[in-house]
Write an enzyme that holds these catalytic residues in place. Structure first.
Site, PDB file in Angstrom:
ATOM      1  N   ASN A   1      44.534   0.930   5.804  1.00  0.00           N
ATOM      2  CA  ASN A   1      45.017  -0.114   6.704  1.00  0.00           C
ATOM      3  C   ASN A   1      44.414   0.184   8.074  1.00  0.00           C
ATOM      4  OD1 ASN A   1      46.365  -1.946   8.286  1.00  0.00           O
ATOM      5  ND2 ASN A   1      48.420  -1.241   7.758  1.00  0.00           N
TER       6      ASN A   1
ATOM      7  N   HIS B   1      52.893 -10.162   6.308  1.00  0.00           N
ATOM      8  CA  HIS B   1      53.705  -9.135   5.643  1.00  0.00           C
ATOM      9  C   HIS B   1      53.817  -9.399   4.141  1.00  0.00           C
ATOM     10  CE1 HIS B   1      55.875  -8.488   9.747  1.00  0.00           C
ATOM     11  NE2 HIS B   1      54.957  -7.544   9.586  1.00  0.00           N
TER      12      HIS B   1
ATOM     13  N   ASN C   1      58.991  -3.621  14.331  1.00  0.00           N
ATOM     14  CA  ASN C   1      58.323  -4.045  15.558  1.00  0.00           C
ATOM     15  C   ASN C   1      57.716  -5.429  15.368  1.00  0.00           C
ATOM     16  OD1 ASN C   1      57.498  -3.422  18.300  1.00  0.00           O
ATOM     17  ND2 ASN C   1      55.413  -3.425  17.485  1.00  0.00           N
TER      18      ASN C   1
ATOM     19  N   ARG D   1      43.969  -3.252   3.197  1.00  0.00           N
ATOM     20  CA  ARG D   1      44.850  -4.293   3.712  1.00  0.00           C
ATOM     21  C   ARG D   1      44.052  -5.125   4.714  1.00  0.00           C
ATOM     22  NH1 ARG D   1      49.252  -4.178   8.492  1.00  0.00           N
ATOM     23  NH2 ARG D   1      50.187  -6.207   8.108  1.00  0.00           N
TER      24      ARG D   1
END
Length: 391
Positions: A9, A172, A202, A83
């Protein structure tokens, strides 16, 4: 470790990584942070949980990736799952990287200027170092491509959608996919389940998931839409931009910075974007901190109620993410804003389920189930990588 998959990621100044196999021996994981600065370093954890910190002053993404791959060399990864934040409307599932896919990832920076360029850097660095190693991209937006048109279209002239791809995409995806599947397995209702999954951290988003498919979500064209977050405003009047420009003289770039980096919990509290800090200040009598928590919990509850409209069957709610997994008080306050849904909570279980614990917090007589499930995006990305490659 059998069939190890490396999950990457890549952010603008960081690389989060994890190596996962088919077995249950655990995982190797870590974080390269502050890349490009003298304080660049890797925080690495081996398969036995032993931690080490490695200084890499001034390291680039490629340098850091070379070090990460050296740390993992004994395991010989079979493939790399990346990702990637934005896949536009053309990618509805994970795909093997080729030149066309990489070009699209780069081109889609117009929709994710802070994320897709960094994601592309990670892909290119691995391809340059290990050209024979398969690379698979798993898009945050792909899970939400099952949303119906009534959920993803904005009420704006259709040429903006048809010619410029302006629509709601959602984010997400790996997290919502993982926790909704996990909730279905745990609930074991023997029927098709409908969940509102609440990824609260966050960055926060909620999704209505029925029978494993996303039917609506809170984030839109960008991750700014939806509930208030650490530093993001969430929903505001669309005319706020022009109002701030006309009355206060702010430029579009300045307004973008205000809404993405100076708003949310930080903007309301004036203290921090971290819910733990705000909660502490609230307990000490800080009125702005208390208000930040109240607004956050109310807006999350309001979205849970509205997302229930997308579900043919409403089985329950799943809390995940840094706040959702760890703040029992926030969960309690959110659910208190939903008095008409027949939710009954076991206070002891709600208090117990923190720090990575998984379980139900509803009572046997509760109309809706409520679960706390730690997200595992790395597992989901590795799983989808294997599916693409047939491993």
């Amino acid at each position: 470790m059998k069939n190890p998959i490396l999950v990457l990621n890549c952010g603008s100044s960081s690389i989060k990584y994890a190596l996962l196999g088919d077995d249950s021996e655990g995982r190797v994981q870590g974080l390269a942070e502050n890349l490009g600065l003298d304080t660049a370093r890797i925080k690495h954890q081996d398969i036995n949980g032993e931690k080490v910190e490695i200084s890499l002053a001034g390291a680039t993404h490629q340098w850091a990736l070379q070090k990460i791959l050296n740390l993992l060399s004994e395991y010989k990864p079979r493939a790399v799952g990346h990702r990637v934040v934005h896949g536009g409307r053309q990618f509805s599932e994970a795909v093997l990287v080729d030149d066309n896919v990489l070009t699209e990832v780069k081109r889609l920076k117009i929709l994710a200027p802070l994320h897709n360029p960094a994601n592309a850097l990670g892909i290119e660095a691995v391809k340059n170092m290990y050209p024979d190693l398969p690379n698979v991209v798993v898009f945050d937006t792909a899970f939400h491509q099952t949303m119906p048109e009534k959920a993803y279209r904005y009420a704006i002239p259709k040429e903006f959608y048809e010619e410029h791809r302006i629509r709601r995409y959602g984010f997400h995806g790996a997290s919502h996919n993982y926790v909704s599947n996990r909730a279905t397995n745990l609930a074991n209702t023997g029927s098709q389940d409908g969940w509102v999954t609440a990824h609260l951290g966050n960055g926060s988003s909620l999704t209505a998931v029925f029978d494993g498919k996303s039917l609506d979500t809170t984030m839109g064209l960008t991750p700014l839409e939806g509930v208030p977050m650490g530093t993001r405003s969430g929903d505001v009047d669309p005319s706020l931009h022009i109002h701030l420009h006309r009355t206060l003289g702010y430029s579009l770039d300045e307004i973008d910075t205000i809404l993405n980096k100076r708003s949310g919990l930080l903007g309301i509290s004036g203290i921090s974007s971290d819910m733990r800090t705000i909660d502490q200040a609230s307990s000490e009598g800080n009125a702005d901190a208390k208000l930040a928590i109240e607004i956050f919990c109310y807006k999350v509850a309001r979205y849970i109620a509205s997302l229930s409209c997308a579900l043919p069957t409403f089985t329950g709610i799943v809390f995940t993410g840094g706040i959702g997994e760890n703040s029992s008080s926030v969960r309690e306050k959110i659910l208190a804003n939903l008095p008409h849904f027949g939710i009954e909570i076991d206070d002891n279980e709600n208090q117990r389920l923190v720090r990575g614990a998984e379980g139900a917090i509803h009572t046997k007589s509760s109309r809706l189930q409520v679960w706390v499930i730690p997200t595992d995006e790395e597992f989901q990305i590795a799983k989808e990588t294997k599916q693409v490659l047939g491993l």
